[in-house]
Each structure stands twice: as C-alpha cells, then as structure tokens.
Design a protein around this motif. Structure first.
Motif, PDB file in Angstrom:
ATOM      1  N   ASP A 116       0.834  -1.201   0.000  1.00  0.00           N
ATOM      2  CA  ASP A 116       0.000   0.000   0.000  1.00  0.00           C
ATOM      3  C   ASP A 116       0.872   1.256   0.000  1.00  0.00           C
ATOM      4  N   ARG A 119       1.665   1.678  -3.533  1.00  0.00           N
ATOM      5  CA  ARG A 119       0.484   2.141  -4.271  1.00  0.00           C
ATOM      6  C   ARG A 119       0.261   3.659  -4.053  1.00  0.00           C
ATOM      7  N   GLN A 120       0.342   4.070  -2.798  1.00  0.00           N
ATOM      8  CA  GLN A 120       0.060   5.491  -2.531  1.00  0.00           C
ATOM      9  C   GLN A 120       1.148   6.399  -3.113  1.00  0.00           C
ATOM     10  N   GLN A 123       0.500   6.542  -6.828  1.00  0.00           N
ATOM     11  CA  GLN A 123      -0.683   7.384  -7.116  1.00  0.00           C
ATOM     12  C   GLN A 123      -0.277   8.857  -7.156  1.00  0.00           C
ATOM     13  N   TRP A 352      -0.783  -5.475 -11.768  1.00  0.00           N
ATOM     14  CA  TRP A 352      -1.522  -5.081 -10.563  1.00  0.00           C
ATOM     15  C   TRP A 352      -1.936  -3.625 -10.723  1.00  0.00           C
ATOM     16  N   VAL A 354      -2.894  -0.034  -9.991  1.00  0.00           N
ATOM     17  CA  VAL A 354      -2.594   0.849  -8.859  1.00  0.00           C
ATOM     18  C   VAL A 354      -3.872   1.514  -8.368  1.00  0.00           C
TER      19      VAL A 354
END
Ligand code: COI
Length: 355
Positions: A116, A119-120, A123, A352, A354
């Motif tokens: 995570d 991911r963040q 982003q 995967w 995001v």
C-alpha cells in the motif's frame, strides 16, 4: 486486496517533472517528486511517511554503512493506453524482499507497508510513469540497518524506503559476456539468492576486469569447479538448445529467483519449449554450440527485461551468435512488453492495478 495504510503525506511544493525529458532516460539517474520512508523501532514499523524526495541525514556510525545489512528490490510500473497505472507482479518482489530480509537478519516488512506504501506513492507520482515503449517507472524499495553503533550484530533499528526512477532500458544493445572462472558471486550456504546490496558491490571487480578485456558483463560459475553457470550481471540466464530452454535451477541457493525469469519460463512453455531448470555445465553449452544446436542465449531481469547475448567467451573459446536471426528472445521480449504496456491480454494476472 491490500489493506490501506495510514500514511502521513507531505506533497512537494512544485514538481521537477517539467524539467525532464521522459523520452530520453538513462537507467536510474532521475528520481520522482516523492519518496516513502518508515522506521523500525522497538520491534515495530512506525513513522510511515510519503514526503518530497530529499537527502537523508545519517550518522557516520550507521550500522548499514559498516556491515552491509542492506537489501533492495526492483519493480516496474507502466501506464496503459487509458493512462491507468499498473505494476508488474509486485507481490513476487514483496515475497522475495522478505526472503532477503530473513537471510540478512533484518525484520520482515508487512504486506500493507510494502504494497500500500508503493500504491500510494505511485498514485502521487503517476505522471512520472513514461509512456514510451520500453520505458517505465522503476520502483526501488530498500531497507537498511540504522543503529548508530559499530558493534557487529544485527541492528535494533531499520529504515524501509521506496524511491521511484523514470527509466529507459538498462542494457541497450546485445551483450558480449565473459565466463568468469576466477571470482565467485555466490556459493552454497551464501547469500546468492538474496537481493543483498553487498552482492552487487562484490561483483564489481570481476565486471571491471571483464570490461578491460572488452566484455560487458560476466557469466558467473559455481565456486567449486567453475563449470556450472549461474547468472549474468543483473540477470538470470537462459540457453535455447534445440526445442529446449534451459536455465540454472535454484537448488543451491546461489541464484536470484527472478520475476522476469519466472515469467519467461511461463511464456517459453506457451511458445512450445520444454523448459528445464537444472544445473548446466559450460561443457554442455560448448558442445551444443559446436553441434549447431545452441540457438539463443539471453538474460532476463526487471531492469534488463530480455537482453540478447551476442558473444560468450569461455577461456579462449569464443561463441558468437547472429542475434538478428533469432526468434525466441525477441518474441519473448515483445510479448512481455506488450503485456506490461497493455497491448496484449494479461491472462496470467501479472499486472496489478494501482487504482
Ligand atoms: C533489477 O533488475 O531490478 C536489478 O536488480 C538490477 C539493478 C541492480 C540495476
């Protein structure tokens, strides 16, 4: 689904992106606007932050600088035609990261922090993902011991970080490879299977000597006989002999369990090859070359993707290949690139999102 992590986020006041030409990127020289940083203290991970990319302030007694408790991963993010960000098989890198951590007596990094956090971060820096073919955003998670102490023992404190580097291909041209017989990368019981920083530092002398002889990289061989091939530079290695693809196996713990290696095995089987993961002696490679059945040799890696080998030298015996006539490695490379860049069906679920 990975749990959402509570991360403190401080955004950069302005982006450096407009100063960069995303169409012409050497590997690993530029870094995005933000980075992730977390501390392991008192037996737990805390202070998880995403903040502007910046230097670290570290003590000269930092344990990692002295005894090398340091590990890393290499992962790539892409954007598809609709601008959606995807990461290629990050869970495999997450698992390997913790295998490396265990070998180096470092704490495990929890999945939500690794996944995570990544991911963040992506982003936030999604616009840094280049869209040009063969380009991507290289993700570099790493961990190092951060005790300020020069006694030799595992640290109590660690830092886990992720930085991002927009990047082009690592190796741009087919390579000339020297089969190494003097130096050793890994032996049974050692750290060869771990992505430990020291493995790369320890490889530099052999690589420098090979470069002086006109070669790009070395093909490592086993520590005992210098006969069984292991891996090349930053890549796993494959030999196409007739209709069989052979790559060294993991049994001895001397080879990195490459994610691109695993993906190549899957795709080679789909292309109709028998794939053998087994010990491979240089004499067998030479015999196949002399018999005309050694058709292709290539390296696989996250940074390197698929890299063709145009020359292999063992002692005074030189094996040369006309890579322009090859089918398999180029087909594998475009297949993987097309999956990663969203032009081909991802039937194995490797990408995967995001989100
Ligand atoms: C990777 O492929 O991610 C690597 O580990 C290569 C890197 C050392 C440049």
């Amino acid at each position: 689904m990975t749990a959402t992590l509570d991360i403190s986020i401080t955004k950069a006041e302005s982006s450096k992106l407009q100063d960069l030409n995303l169409d012409n990127l050497p590997f690993g020289r530029y870094f995005s606007d933000h980075m992730l940083e977390a501390d392991y203290e008192d037996g737990e991970w805390k202070n998880v932050e995403i903040k502007p990319y910046q230097p670290l302030i570290l003590s000269p007694s930092l344990a990692a600088l002295h005894y090398g408790q340091a590990i890393f991963e290499g992962i790539k993010a892409y954007r598809d035609r609709n601008g959606e960000a995807y990461i290629f098989r990050p869970h495999d890198n997450f698992r390997r990261f913790n295998i490396s951590a265990e070998r180096m007596q470092m704490p495990q990094v929890p999945e939500e922090l690794f996944m995570d956090g990544m991911r963040q971060l992506i982003q936030l820096d999604k616009n840094w993902i280049p869209t040009r073919e063969d380009h991507s955003l290289y993700i570099r998670p790493f961990m190092f011991s951060s005790d300020e102490m020069i006694g030799v023992r595992p640290s109590d404190n660690y830092k886990f970080m992720i930085i991002l580097s927009p990047t082009g291909p690592y190796y741009v041209a087919p390579m000339r490879i020297y089969v190494e017989e003097k130096y050793v990368r890994a032996s049974q019981g050692g750290v060869g299977y771990a992505k430990a920083a020291g493995n790369y530092g320890a490889a530099m002398l052999a690589t420098a000597e090979a470069k002086k002889k006109g070669y790009d990289q070395v093909l490592w061989t086993d520590a005992h006989e210098h006969k069984y091939v292991q891996e090349i530079g930053t890549m796993n290695v494959f030999f196409i002999i007739g209709k069989t693809a052979i790559t060294p196996d993991m049994e001895q713990g001397t080879i990195l369990d490459g994610v691109t290696r695993q993906s190549s095995i899957t795709l080679l089987k789909e292309l109709g090859f028998a794939v053998e993961e087994r010990p491979l002696n240089i004499d067998e490679i030479i015999a196949a070359y002399k018999a005309g059945s050694l058709l292709e040799v290539f390296g696989t890696g996250t940074a390197a993707t698929i890299t063709l080998i145009k020359e292999l030298r063992y002692k005074n015996f030189v094996m040369e290949f006309d890579v322009d006539k090859w089918n398999t490695a180029p087909a594998l490379k475009s297949w993987l690139t097309d999956i990663r860049e969203g032009r081909r069906e991802d039937k194995y679920g490797w990408m995967w999102r995001v989100g």
